[in-house]
Write a protein that holds these residues in place. Sequence first.
Motif, PDB file in Angstrom:
ATOM      1  N   ARG A   7       0.710  -0.972   0.257  1.00 15.09           N
ATOM      2  CA  ARG A   7      -0.046  -0.161   0.139  1.00 15.09           C
ATOM      3  C   ARG A   7       1.380   1.099  -0.158  1.00 15.09           C
ATOM      4  NH1 ARG A   7      -5.657  -0.165   3.723  1.00 15.09           N
ATOM      5  NH2 ARG A   7      -5.856   1.372   1.642  1.00 15.09           N
ATOM      6  N   PRO A   8       0.147   1.895  -0.544  1.00  8.78           N
ATOM      7  CA  PRO A   8       1.182   3.517  -0.773  1.00  8.78           C
ATOM      8  C   PRO A   8       1.168   4.359   0.947  1.00  8.78           C
ATOM      9  CG  PRO A   8      -0.400   3.456  -1.788  1.00  8.78           C
ATOM     10  CD  PRO A   8      -1.066   2.258  -1.235  1.00  8.78           C
ATOM     11  N   SER A   9       1.884   4.788   1.101  1.00  9.49           N
ATOM     12  CA  SER A   9       1.578   5.988   2.518  1.00  9.49           C
ATOM     13  C   SER A   9       0.802   7.024   2.496  1.00  9.49           C
ATOM     14  CB  SER A   9       3.176   6.951   2.131  1.00  9.49           C
ATOM     15  OG  SER A   9       4.112   5.740   2.288  1.00  9.49           O
ATOM     16  N   PRO A  10       0.359   7.338   3.298  1.00  7.88           N
ATOM     17  CA  PRO A  10       0.912   6.099   5.277  1.00  7.88           C
ATOM     18  C   PRO A  10       0.169   5.092   5.484  1.00  7.88           C
ATOM     19  CG  PRO A  10      -0.668   8.084   5.235  1.00  7.88           C
ATOM     20  CD  PRO A  10      -1.310   8.016   3.633  1.00  7.88           C
ATOM     21  N   GLN A  11      -0.778   4.883   4.919  1.00  6.00           N
ATOM     22  CA  GLN A  11      -1.215   3.181   4.963  1.00  6.00           C
ATOM     23  C   GLN A  11      -0.679   1.812   5.163  1.00  6.00           C
ATOM     24  OE1 GLN A  11      -2.459   5.376   1.779  1.00  6.00           O
ATOM     25  NE2 GLN A  11      -4.003   6.942   3.704  1.00  6.00           N
ATOM     26  N   GLU A  33       3.254   6.259  -5.418  1.00  7.75           N
ATOM     27  CA  GLU A  33       3.195   7.282  -5.030  1.00  7.75           C
ATOM     28  C   GLU A  33       1.788   8.765  -5.487  1.00  7.75           C
ATOM     29  OE1 GLU A  33       6.264   8.819  -4.582  1.00  7.75           O
ATOM     30  OE2 GLU A  33       7.364   9.155  -6.855  1.00  7.75           O
ATOM     31  N   PHE A  34       1.483   9.361  -4.539  1.00  8.23           N
ATOM     32  CA  PHE A  34      -0.161  10.817  -4.744  1.00  8.23           C
ATOM     33  C   PHE A  34       0.682  11.857  -5.659  1.00  8.23           C
ATOM     34  CE2 PHE A  34      -0.966   7.289  -2.405  1.00  8.23           C
ATOM     35  CZ  PHE A  34      -2.618   6.593  -3.075  1.00  8.23           C
ATOM     36  N   THR A  35       0.026  12.415  -6.565  1.00 10.19           N
ATOM     37  CA  THR A  35       1.135  13.648  -6.859  1.00 10.19           C
ATOM     38  C   THR A  35      -0.668  14.664  -6.826  1.00 10.19           C
ATOM     39  OG1 THR A  35       1.701  13.479  -9.031  1.00 10.19           O
ATOM     40  CG2 THR A  35       3.320  13.710  -7.018  1.00 10.19           C
ATOM     41  N   PRO A  36      -0.871  16.272  -6.795  1.00 12.06           N
ATOM     42  CA  PRO A  36      -1.567  16.388  -6.948  1.00 12.06           C
ATOM     43  C   PRO A  36      -1.987  16.614  -8.471  1.00 12.06           C
ATOM     44  CG  PRO A  36      -0.516  18.460  -6.617  1.00 12.06           C
ATOM     45  CD  PRO A  36       0.316  16.333  -6.491  1.00 12.06           C
ATOM     46  N   GLY A  37      -3.295  15.936  -8.635  1.00 13.98           N
ATOM     47  CA  GLY A  37      -4.094  15.748  -9.828  1.00 13.98           C
ATOM     48  C   GLY A  37      -3.941  16.803 -11.097  1.00 13.98           C
TER      49      GLY A  37
END
Length: 246
Positions: A7-11, A33-37
Amino acid sequence: MSILVTRPSPQGEELVSRLRTLGRVAWSFPLIEFTPGRELPQLAGLLSNLSENDLLFALSHHAVAFADAQLRQQQVHWPQAPHYFAIGRTTALALHQVSGNAIHYPQDREISEVLLQLPELQKIAGKKVLILRGNGGRELLGETLQSRGAEVTFCECYQRTAKHYDGAEEAMRWQSRGVTTLVVTSGEMLQQLWSLTPPWYREHWLLRCRLLVVSERLAHLARELGWQEIQIADSADNDALLRALQ
């Protein structure tokens, strides 16, 4: 007997920490990882187009977090007018916390098919629908709501991007640490894990691991890729994953 959580951070880290508290050996290995859409700047305008009885959907708590950060930056409030919907309990909680509104969500499984069965979504012809999501995904939801006569708009609130690793090095590390259980919560990550692992490790380690996934669709993909021991958790949140791992 050690568990690898993709799972990605922080989960991911949170689940690993809870497993370790229970005395289990677990490691975090985030694959994305996630970045703004790209469509976040248009969000305030899209929300202002919604009037009473229109529908607002959040498809993940990441969509909620990125949307809320954008609105705060612009000093814009979540609207009161539309009916709010979420894909599942975790997302509903996040959406309620930021908007203060009542959120409709399916009680059992966090999938589009179950969400679409909600009575409030049966007669929606002529209504505007705004769907907050990541880059792509959940096409079925938009298509079905459109076929029921709604005017559907998507807003990409965040992007998922693959993290880069040396596949051979990682496979050697996890095999030597005795990883026998893998936790994977999306098809994209499952495919990535499979592709990242060199063929020898795939055959002698990866596909021999027990795999914990969060939907029947994911289990089907896993079987196609060659996994045999597959377990499906009740939902995608850490509580459900923890129950399944115990």
